[in-house]
Design a protein around this motif. Structure first.
Motif, PDB file in Angstrom:
ATOM      1  N   TRP A   1      10.467   9.053   9.295  1.00  0.00           N
ATOM      2  CA  TRP A   1       9.259   9.251  10.117  1.00  0.00           C
ATOM      3  C   TRP A   1       8.375  10.225   9.342  1.00  0.00           C
ATOM      4  CZ3 TRP A   1       8.948   5.809  13.761  1.00  0.00           C
ATOM      5  CH2 TRP A   1      10.095   5.356  14.414  1.00  0.00           C
ATOM      6  N   HIS A   2       7.468   9.689   8.511  1.00  0.00           N
ATOM      7  CA  HIS A   2       6.753  10.567   7.574  1.00  0.00           C
ATOM      8  C   HIS A   2       5.915  11.628   8.264  1.00  0.00           C
ATOM      9  CE1 HIS A   2       2.738   8.693   8.022  1.00  0.00           C
ATOM     10  NE2 HIS A   2       3.405   7.581   8.231  1.00  0.00           N
ATOM     11  N   SER A   3       5.356  11.298   9.460  1.00  0.00           N
ATOM     12  CA  SER A   3       4.465  12.282  10.090  1.00  0.00           C
ATOM     13  C   SER A   3       5.208  13.553  10.514  1.00  0.00           C
ATOM     14  CB  SER A   3       3.762  11.669  11.306  1.00  0.00           C
ATOM     15  OG  SER A   3       2.863  10.672  10.873  1.00  0.00           O
TER      16      SER A   3
ATOM     17  N   GLY B   1      -6.490  -6.570   5.334  1.00  0.00           N
ATOM     18  CA  GLY B   1      -5.683  -7.708   4.882  1.00  0.00           C
ATOM     19  C   GLY B   1      -4.246  -7.701   5.381  1.00  0.00           C
ATOM     20  N   GLN B   2      -3.879  -6.789   6.284  1.00  0.00           N
ATOM     21  CA  GLN B   2      -2.480  -6.728   6.735  1.00  0.00           C
ATOM     22  C   GLN B   2      -2.294  -7.624   7.967  1.00  0.00           C
ATOM     23  OE1 GLN B   2      -1.404  -2.541   7.002  1.00  0.00           O
ATOM     24  NE2 GLN B   2      -1.438  -2.329   4.782  1.00  0.00           N
ATOM     25  N   ALA B   3      -2.216  -8.936   7.710  1.00  0.00           N
ATOM     26  CA  ALA B   3      -2.106  -9.900   8.820  1.00  0.00           C
ATOM     27  C   ALA B   3      -0.860  -9.636   9.657  1.00  0.00           C
ATOM     28  CB  ALA B   3      -2.089 -11.313   8.253  1.00  0.00           C
TER      29      ALA B   3
ATOM     30  N   LYS C   1       0.819  -1.222   0.000  1.00  0.00           N
ATOM     31  CA  LYS C   1       0.000   0.000   0.000  1.00  0.00           C
ATOM     32  C   LYS C   1       0.850   1.268   0.000  1.00  0.00           C
ATOM     33  CE  LYS C   1      -3.940   1.998   2.550  1.00  0.00           C
ATOM     34  NZ  LYS C   1      -3.832   3.187   1.788  1.00  0.00           N
ATOM     35  N   ILE C   2       1.816   1.339   0.902  1.00  0.00           N
ATOM     36  CA  ILE C   2       2.553   2.615   1.022  1.00  0.00           C
ATOM     37  C   ILE C   2       3.510   2.810  -0.152  1.00  0.00           C
ATOM     38  CG2 ILE C   2       4.514   1.851   2.466  1.00  0.00           C
ATOM     39  CD1 ILE C   2       2.426   5.082   2.810  1.00  0.00           C
ATOM     40  N   ALA C   3       4.065   1.717  -0.659  1.00  0.00           N
ATOM     41  CA  ALA C   3       4.964   1.844  -1.817  1.00  0.00           C
ATOM     42  C   ALA C   3       4.199   2.442  -2.995  1.00  0.00           C
ATOM     43  CB  ALA C   3       5.539   0.476  -2.190  1.00  0.00           C
TER      44      ALA C   3
ATOM     45  N   GLN D   1       8.951  -6.659  10.490  1.00  0.00           N
ATOM     46  CA  GLN D   1       9.578  -7.907  10.950  1.00  0.00           C
ATOM     47  C   GLN D   1      10.668  -8.420  10.014  1.00  0.00           C
ATOM     48  OE1 GLN D   1       6.199  -7.467  10.633  1.00  0.00           O
ATOM     49  NE2 GLN D   1       5.046  -8.636  12.132  1.00  0.00           N
ATOM     50  N   VAL D   2      10.602  -8.069   8.732  1.00  0.00           N
ATOM     51  CA  VAL D   2      11.559  -8.636   7.770  1.00  0.00           C
ATOM     52  C   VAL D   2      12.541  -7.588   7.248  1.00  0.00           C
ATOM     53  CG1 VAL D   2      10.004 -10.487   7.055  1.00  0.00           C
ATOM     54  CG2 VAL D   2       9.925  -8.299   5.840  1.00  0.00           C
ATOM     55  N   ARG D   3      12.466  -6.384   7.802  1.00  0.00           N
ATOM     56  CA  ARG D   3      13.233  -5.277   7.217  1.00  0.00           C
ATOM     57  C   ARG D   3      14.727  -5.384   7.483  1.00  0.00           C
ATOM     58  NH1 ARG D   3      10.133  -0.653   8.906  1.00  0.00           N
ATOM     59  NH2 ARG D   3       8.486  -1.333   7.514  1.00  0.00           N
TER      60      ARG D   3
HETATM   61  P1  NAP Z   1       1.334  -3.767   2.986  1.00  0.00           P
HETATM   62  O1  NAP Z   1       0.286  -3.136   2.134  1.00  0.00           O
HETATM   63  O2  NAP Z   1       1.032  -5.042   3.670  1.00  0.00           O
HETATM   64  O3  NAP Z   1       2.623  -3.892   2.082  1.00  0.00           O
HETATM   65  C1  NAP Z   1       3.820  -4.485   2.532  1.00  0.00           C
HETATM   66  C2  NAP Z   1       4.434  -5.244   1.373  1.00  0.00           C
HETATM   67  O4  NAP Z   1       5.614  -5.892   1.847  1.00  0.00           O
HETATM   68  C3  NAP Z   1       3.518  -6.325   0.851  1.00  0.00           C
HETATM   69  O5  NAP Z   1       2.829  -5.864  -0.297  1.00  0.00           O
HETATM   70  C4  NAP Z   1       4.429  -7.485   0.539  1.00  0.00           C
HETATM   71  O6  NAP Z   1       4.654  -7.535  -0.851  1.00  0.00           O
HETATM   72  C5  NAP Z   1       5.728  -7.174   1.256  1.00  0.00           C
HETATM   73  N1  NAP Z   1       5.926  -8.207   2.278  1.00  0.00           N
HETATM   74  C6  NAP Z   1       5.025  -8.639   3.176  1.00  0.00           C
HETATM   75  N2  NAP Z   1       5.552  -9.608   3.941  1.00  0.00           N
HETATM   76  C7  NAP Z   1       6.799  -9.789   3.496  1.00  0.00           C
HETATM   77  C8  NAP Z   1       7.836 -10.682   3.880  1.00  0.00           C
HETATM   78  N3  NAP Z   1       7.655 -11.583   4.842  1.00  0.00           N
HETATM   79  N4  NAP Z   1       8.996 -10.597   3.227  1.00  0.00           N
HETATM   80  C9  NAP Z   1       9.173  -9.711   2.231  1.00  0.00           C
HETATM   81  N5  NAP Z   1       8.215  -8.846   1.819  1.00  0.00           N
HETATM   82  C10 NAP Z   1       7.036  -8.894   2.460  1.00  0.00           C
HETATM   83  O7  NAP Z   1       1.792  -2.753   4.139  1.00  0.00           O
HETATM   84  P2  NAP Z   1       1.954  -1.168   4.046  1.00  0.00           P
HETATM   85  O8  NAP Z   1       0.722  -0.524   4.555  1.00  0.00           O
HETATM   86  O9  NAP Z   1       2.452  -0.759   2.726  1.00  0.00           O
HETATM   87  O10 NAP Z   1       3.032  -0.953   5.193  1.00  0.00           O
HETATM   88  C11 NAP Z   1       4.381  -1.311   5.010  1.00  0.00           C
HETATM   89  C12 NAP Z   1       5.207  -0.464   5.957  1.00  0.00           C
HETATM   90  O11 NAP Z   1       4.984   0.917   5.647  1.00  0.00           O
HETATM   91  C13 NAP Z   1       4.816  -0.651   7.426  1.00  0.00           C
HETATM   92  O12 NAP Z   1       5.944  -0.619   8.244  1.00  0.00           O
HETATM   93  C14 NAP Z   1       3.921   0.561   7.716  1.00  0.00           C
HETATM   94  O13 NAP Z   1       3.991   0.965   9.067  1.00  0.00           O
HETATM   95  C15 NAP Z   1       4.548   1.598   6.800  1.00  0.00           C
HETATM   96  N6  NAP Z   1       3.598   2.646   6.442  1.00  0.00           N
HETATM   97  C16 NAP Z   1       2.333   2.360   6.003  1.00  0.00           C
HETATM   98  C17 NAP Z   1       1.444   3.399   5.731  1.00  0.00           C
HETATM   99  C18 NAP Z   1       0.040   3.162   5.224  1.00  0.00           C
HETATM  100  O14 NAP Z   1      -0.754   4.108   5.164  1.00  0.00           O
HETATM  101  N7  NAP Z   1      -0.316   1.961   4.805  1.00  0.00           N
HETATM  102  C19 NAP Z   1       1.843   4.715   5.904  1.00  0.00           C
HETATM  103  C20 NAP Z   1       3.138   4.978   6.285  1.00  0.00           C
HETATM  104  C21 NAP Z   1       4.002   3.939   6.555  1.00  0.00           C
HETATM  105  P3  NAP Z   1       4.947  -8.957  -1.528  1.00  0.00           P
HETATM  106  O15 NAP Z   1       4.026  -9.958  -0.882  1.00  0.00           O
HETATM  107  O16 NAP Z   1       4.676  -8.733  -2.980  1.00  0.00           O
HETATM  108  O17 NAP Z   1       6.387  -9.232  -1.230  1.00  0.00           O
END
Ligand code: NAP
Length: 313
Positions: A119-121, A156-158, A14-16, A72-74
């Motif tokens: 820290w985006h905020s 869906g973010q398990a 989502k964020i990417a 967890q995987v970063r």
């Molecule tokens: P997300 O939608 O779940 O995206 C995370 C992506 O990481 C997934 O699409 C997945 O892509 C990959 N991933 C998941 N598990 C993985 C694993 N075990 N190993 C490698 N890659 C994995 O989550 P998100 O909302 O983008 O958030 C990701 C980070 O950004 C979090 O730390 C969150 O705090 C931060 N963030 C989110 C937001 C927001 O509004 N959503 C805002 C600011 C910051 P693949 O399955 O294709 O590898």
């Protein structure tokens, strides 16, 4: 470095997609050269890899990576990137533990690359004016209310419910990134109560009582079960009036009157983050502030963990 920073984006969730892709496209300091994700496919004609090792083994020239995976995987991905000599932009929170972020900081220093704990905020438009106004004021109390509907914002973010996923502290750490930036003195956790659904490993709600070194109380209320209007507000009572930073730092009012904030000054949160990343790469330094993560870790250490109703999405 001559020419733009050749950047690969890792973890295409989502964020990417919502923020990183447009911010990179709009910033001439960067050129997106590849994406990495276990699922999905390429962005247009760009090279696409299933993991960082495949990228590292390829002939794509890379200077930096931005890591948008769950926390967890970063660390493991960042270590591979640092070993390759690539600069690393870490989404928030910078890791699942303090020790792993420290280990990345040391590895980056040893390799001579820039590590950015973003820290985006802190780049929301009301944050710098709030910090400037609060400097030198006498504070009476602070209330932080961060209540959002997890079903709307994290569908869906398990991973968020698993160990190291932070639960309601995933958004809550954004509030702490602002508070640690705008409040004039260090503060610390005195008491905390964390509500953990009986089928999850991370809290769905939390109440934390902090106090600063001048005895000012800071009350924080986090809840993922909020329906209807959402709250991302910080209210600071001072002897000179009340400062309210609302909507995650995007709206500022002082003494009841709204203060216009210059959106352009920081170009928005993610453009601001990429401008900062380009700046630290050019300067050959890192920017790793773990203060918000330390408060979350302390809340887990110091808090009472209460088992509550199971959560089903
Ligand atoms: P997300 O939608 O779940 O995206 C995370 C992506 O990481 C997934 O699409 C997945 O892509 C990959 N991933 C998941 N598990 C993985 C694993 N075990 N190993 C490698 N890659 C994995 O989550 P998100 O909302 O983008 O958030 C990701 C980070 O950004 C979090 O730390 C969150 O705090 C931060 N963030 C989110 C937001 C927001 O509004 N959503 C805002 C600011 C910051 P693949 O399955 O294709 O590898």
């Amino acid at each position: 470095m001559s020419g733009p920073i050749r950047l690969a984006l890792v973890g295409m969730g989502k964020i990417a997609r919502d923020q990183h892709l447009p911010a990179i496209a709009a910033d001439p300091h960067f050129e997106l050269v590849a994406t990495v994700s276990r699922h999905g496919g390429p962005e247009g004609d760009l090279p696409f890899f299933p993991d960082i090792h495949a990228l590292a083994a390829s002939d794509v020239a890379v200077d930096a990576v931005a890591l948008c995976t769950p926390p967890q995987v970063r660390r493991a991905i960042a270590e591979t990137a640092i070993a390759k000599g690539w600069h690393v932009f870490l989404e928030k929170p910078p890791g699942a533990t303090l020790a792993e972020v420290e280990s990345l900081r040391l590895a980056a220093e040893a390799r001579g690359i820039s590590l950015f704990a973003s820290w985006h905020s802190r780049y929301a438009p009301g944050v710098e004016p709030a910090r400037a106004w609060l400097a030198g004021k006498t504070l009476r109390g602070v209330t932080i209310t961060w209540r959002e509907d997890v079903r709307v914002w994290h569908p869906g973010q398990a991973w968020i419910w698993q160990p190291g996923g932070f639960g309601v502290f995933d958004p809550g750490i954004n509030a702490l990134s602002i508070a640690t930036h705008i409040l004039p003195r260090p503060f610390f956790v005195e008491e905390a109560e964390l509500d953990v659904p009986s089928n999850c490993a991370a809290p769905i709600a939390a109440r934390i009582a902090f106090r600063d070194t001048a005895d000012v109380p800071i009350a924080m209320d986090l809840d993922f079960r909020q329906e209807g209007p959402q709250s991302w507000d910080i209210v600071v009572e001072t002897e000179s009036g009340t400062l309210t930073l609302a909507k995650g730092g995007s709206e500022l009012s002082i003494g009841g009157g709204e203060i216009p904030v210059a959106e352009d000054a920081l170009h928005g949160e993610y453009p601001g983050l990429y401008a900062r990343f380009a700046e630290i790469v050019a300067a050959g330094v890192s920017d790793v502030d773990v203060a918000p993560l330390r408060h979350v870790a302390d809340a887990f250490l110091r808090g009472r963990h209460v088992s509550v109703d199971p959560f089903f999405e």
